[in-house]
Design an enzyme around this catalytic site. Structure first.
Site, PDB file in Angstrom:
ATOM      1  N   ASP A 181       0.480  -1.224   0.286  1.00  6.98           N
ATOM      2  CA  ASP A 181       0.047   0.139   0.185  1.00  6.98           C
ATOM      3  C   ASP A 181       1.182   1.153   0.727  1.00  6.98           C
ATOM      4  O   ASP A 181       1.999   0.822   0.844  1.00  6.98           O
ATOM      5  CB  ASP A 181      -0.313  -0.633   1.723  1.00  6.98           C
ATOM      6  CG  ASP A 181      -2.012   1.134   0.821  1.00  6.98           C
ATOM      7  OD1 ASP A 181      -2.444   1.691  -0.081  1.00  6.98           O
ATOM      8  OD2 ASP A 181      -2.274   1.765   2.687  1.00  6.98           O
ATOM      9  N   CYS A 241      -4.331  -1.611  -3.559  1.00  6.18           N
ATOM     10  CA  CYS A 241      -6.043  -1.203  -3.488  1.00  6.18           C
ATOM     11  C   CYS A 241      -5.708   0.387  -4.319  1.00  6.18           C
ATOM     12  O   CYS A 241      -6.261   0.327  -4.844  1.00  6.18           O
ATOM     13  CB  CYS A 241      -6.286  -0.617  -1.750  1.00  6.18           C
ATOM     14  SG  CYS A 241      -4.870   0.355  -0.920  1.00  6.18           S
ATOM     15  N   ARG A 293     -13.978  -3.810  -6.573  1.00  5.03           N
ATOM     16  CA  ARG A 293     -14.331  -3.429  -5.500  1.00  5.03           C
ATOM     17  C   ARG A 293     -16.090  -3.091  -5.900  1.00  5.03           C
ATOM     18  O   ARG A 293     -17.228  -3.406  -4.282  1.00  5.03           O
ATOM     19  CB  ARG A 293     -13.828  -1.970  -5.023  1.00  5.03           C
ATOM     20  CG  ARG A 293     -13.076  -2.158  -4.785  1.00  5.03           C
ATOM     21  CD  ARG A 293     -12.137  -2.035  -3.707  1.00  5.03           C
ATOM     22  NE  ARG A 293     -13.530  -0.956  -2.204  1.00  5.03           N
ATOM     23  CZ  ARG A 293     -12.996   0.288  -2.364  1.00  5.03           C
ATOM     24  NH1 ARG A 293     -12.000   0.016  -2.770  1.00  5.03           N
ATOM     25  NH2 ARG A 293     -14.167   0.940  -1.681  1.00  5.03           N
TER      26      ARG A 293
END
Length: 319
Positions: free
Chosen positions: A226, A266, A294
């Site tokens: 991330d 992400c 998502r």
């Protein structure tokens, strides 16, 4: 009367429930307009205290595809948490909308909202967790690996943040062996680790927390990172880049994982920092499948919560 179900942390779903939500997400991906728990259209309120691209678009699209009307509200456009208490807002909103989605800062605000709401409340990201992202990630792992249980998932980088917490908790809930690697002072809290270990004992998963990135990467099936600089940390950019440099997901790091390992991020990603362009744009990267998922994962959790709360009915939804 059914008890209202909420999705505030990754542990709000049992292992069996998480698996059923992921099954539902796969079914919804295969039949984009085949489920309509918000037919009417019913309204879903989606609040944003933080900026967003994927979360905003995926919830808007998903609610519409479920037959509902998405009401997107920025923090500056409402009284929520400002001139009106969260508890009062929750009671008002629950009389007007069918679900409340909130991307915010403090987890305590979501908990107060849920405690006072007769409709499902969903955490669309808080400072502590990002459970909707993890449903999308686990769906992506299933698609590319055929399963989650027994796989080794490694998260590298800032491991004291919401993403590391959710990877740890959701990963062991899915029966995965989760390894978290970051520098001293940037690792999950003892409370999060303990909760993950309890869940791992139930599922056969496991938890490893380490400062050794190379050790964590050995024979990994899934490699995750991330951004090193989250919202509000821009002033720390130079220091953080230096601090986390040994945890970058680059070609050398990927040599330590399995040859068929997949890479998740992400997004937004900063090529050349937490992940190299070579890896992000390479054949092991599934980040754009992950981003698309998502929509499907969030459609599934919204639908599942509505049915579990007795606010919608669909015999195809397993509880």
């Amino acid at each position: 009367m059914s008890l209202t179900r909420h999705f505030l942390t990754d542990l709000d779903l049992s292992p069996a429930e998480q698996s059923k939500v992921l099954d539902l997400a796969a079914a919804m991906k295969a039949d984009k307009y085949g489920f309509a728990p918000y037919a009417g259209p019913q309204t879903v309120a989606v609040f944003f205290d933080k900026t967003s691209t994927r979360t905003r678009v995926s919830f808007h699209a998903g609610i519409a595809e479920l037959g509902g009307s998405p009401l997107i509200i920025n923090s500056t456009d409402s009284q929520l948490g400002h001139k009106e208490t969260i508890a009062d807002s929750a009671q008002v909103l629950a009389r007007m909308v069918s679900t409340i989605v909130w991307r915010t800062y403090a987890q305590s605000g979501l908990e107060e909202m849920a405690a006072n709401s007769a409709v499902p409340v969903i955490n669309a990201l808080s400072d502590d967790y990002h459970p909707c992202q993890l449903l999308a990630d686990l769906l992506t792992v299933r698609e590319h690996k055929g399963k989650t249980a027994g796989l080794t998932m490694v998260y590298l980088g800032d491991s004291a943040n919401n993403m590391a917490n959710s990877y740890l908790l959701a990963g062991v809930t899915a029966g995965m062996h989760v390894r978290i690697a970051g520098p001293e002072g940037y690792l999950p809290s003892a409370e999060i680790i303990a909760a993950a270990q309890i869940r791992a004992e139930e599922t056969g998963g496991s938890v490893v927390i380490t400062t050794d990135a190379a050790q964590a990467l050995q024979d990994a099936d899934v490699v995750v990172t991330d951004t090193w600089v989250s919202m509000g940390q821009e002033d720390e950019k130079a220091a953080r880049q230096k601090l986390f440099v040994d945890y970058a997901v680059d070609a050398e790091a990927m040599k330590l994982a399995k040859d068929d390992a997949i890479v998740l991020h992400c997004l937004p990603a900063y090529r050349g920092y937490e992940i190299s362009a070579e890896v992000l744009d390479g054949p092991q990267s599934v980040v754009f499948d992950e981003a698309e998922n998502r929509v499907h994962a969030q459609k599934a959790i919204m639908t599942w919560l509505m049915v579990a709360s007795g606010l919608a009915h669909d015999p195809r939804v397993e509880l």
